[in-house]
Write an enzyme that holds these catalytic residues in place. Sequence first.
Site, PDB file in Angstrom:
ATOM      1  N   ALA A 202      -8.452   8.158   2.162  1.00 33.81           N
ATOM      2  CA  ALA A 202      -7.662   8.387   1.555  1.00 33.81           C
ATOM      3  C   ALA A 202      -7.382   6.605   1.625  1.00 33.81           C
ATOM      4  CB  ALA A 202      -6.766   8.518   2.410  1.00 33.81           C
ATOM      5  N   HIS A 203      -6.831   6.366   0.172  1.00 35.90           N
ATOM      6  CA  HIS A 203      -6.724   4.481  -0.190  1.00 35.90           C
ATOM      7  C   HIS A 203      -5.438   4.562  -1.498  1.00 35.90           C
ATOM      8  CE1 HIS A 203      -9.672   5.952  -3.485  1.00 35.90           C
ATOM      9  NE2 HIS A 203      -9.219   4.832  -3.771  1.00 35.90           N
ATOM     10  N   ARG A 204      -5.202   5.670  -1.728  1.00 38.72           N
ATOM     11  CA  ARG A 204      -4.497   5.698  -3.062  1.00 38.72           C
ATOM     12  C   ARG A 204      -3.465   4.443  -2.746  1.00 38.72           C
ATOM     13  NH1 ARG A 204      -6.297   6.313  -7.384  1.00 38.72           N
ATOM     14  NH2 ARG A 204      -7.899   8.602  -7.349  1.00 38.72           N
ATOM     15  N   ARG A 239      -8.057  -1.231   2.280  1.00 40.64           N
ATOM     16  CA  ARG A 239      -7.162  -1.256   1.691  1.00 40.64           C
ATOM     17  C   ARG A 239      -6.091  -0.963   2.973  1.00 40.64           C
ATOM     18  NH1 ARG A 239      -2.811  -0.832  -2.417  1.00 40.64           N
ATOM     19  NH2 ARG A 239      -4.052  -1.422  -3.643  1.00 40.64           N
ATOM     20  N   ASP A 279      -7.805  11.792  -1.335  1.00 40.46           N
ATOM     21  CA  ASP A 279      -6.456  11.421  -2.143  1.00 40.46           C
ATOM     22  C   ASP A 279      -7.108  10.625  -3.269  1.00 40.46           C
ATOM     23  OD1 ASP A 279      -7.120   8.847  -1.522  1.00 40.46           O
ATOM     24  OD2 ASP A 279      -4.510   8.628  -0.815  1.00 40.46           O
TER      25      ASP A 279
END
Length: 375
Positions: A202-204, A239, A279
């Site tokens: 998950a990084h969005r 991120r 994501d």
Amino acid sequence: MNFAIILGTRPEIIKMSPVIRECERKHIEHFILHTGQHYSYNMDMVFFEQLGLPDAKYNLDVGSGAHGEQTGKMLEGIEKVLMMEKPDAVLVQGDTNTVLAGALAAVKLGIKVGHVEAGLRSYDRRMPEEINRVLADHSSDYLFAPTEKSKNILLHEGIPESRIFVTGNTIVDAVHQNLKIAKEKNTLNELDIKQDYFLVTAHRQENVDDPVRFTGIIAGLERLSQEFNIPVIYPIHPRSRKRIQEFGIKINGSIILIDPVDFLDFLQLESNARLVLTDSGGVQEETCILGVPCVTLRDNTERPETIEVGSNVLAGTEPGNIVECARDMLERGNKWNNPFGDGKAAERIGRVIKSGGMGDERKVIQYNGMRIRRD
Ligand code: UD1
Ligand code: UDP
């Protein structure tokens, strides 16, 4: 014919690798321009090394920054290189800021643009990627659409059919080219994984930069892990790691955070997972290709083919929904057809490039040492 292949992030390096190989195989003159959007070893150089790619001829080293700042620096740097090299065309892939800057810099110089993975739409304008896709597609002369669905999206937006080529997605090529080698690696032992696990990425921006959504994802993963008594392995994007620290999000022992892994290790982790929650765009595609059920931690997707064939479901970020969707996907089995092509996307792209279609259709005039296109 000389091509500039512009890339800058992990997924672009992976998805362009078959195209670069094809250019080498067909002796198509090209050079790589790396924007430096990704720069950490495990987000960048590891993929060049592992996939045996030639070094970038230019690296702009733009690094991280706000969208305008980052895209602006790229635009300036790419323009300089293109004015110096005067390639006949540029190729960009996907939906990152690198793609936007590459397409925009080239089209303004009258240099033809080929967009690999054209025609994807989430119809969610809050996503920076959606803006980048739309603008890149509408700046492009050659749109390499992965599926008929993406071609139809482009047609509905008024893009002439003559510019659109349905090629399949180059990720299928990349998976086919690397899966066998990946299977020979001892990834699970090296990572000390001895039992079933769920894999997560998950990084969005819209997920991890929002404390409510990110906390929801983590709570959903913890509940899922408890219910099935199966740990969650999360190779964490830089991120997301930064946001966990900033927001003070506590992670309990059921979620194992590891650094991002290389492509072969990741293919192994995906192939052996009970279920993948993500994501990421590329991971939705890869799980579909590999026959592993996927739960997407978003409210929409620009990869609707995965939902249609039944490999993927949209869960959003609410913990209860995440667990329920995971339960459904675990019961569903893994029999579906891969909608992303036969692994020959790069070959098809190479054919279009080699046919000379990308360089000579429109007349080009010289102005101030710059190539300006005249229709
Ligand atoms: C970018 C893309 C996204 C893509 C993702 C692939 C845009 C708008 N976003 O998001 O579409 O899915 O790449 O992974 O182009 N950082 C590092 N090392 C790196 C790169 C980034 O530490 O090598 C950290 C920095 O703190 C940086 C943050 O990650 O501020 C975000 O990087 P950035 O390239 O802006 O966006 P991504 O989230 O990677
Ligand atoms: N990937 C990888 N190591 C990891 C996580 C992902 O090699 O630790 C690969 C994955 O196989 C896929 C690509 O990175 O091909 C997806 O990139 P990412 O999720 O960063 O970007 P997106 O596809 O969402 O743009």
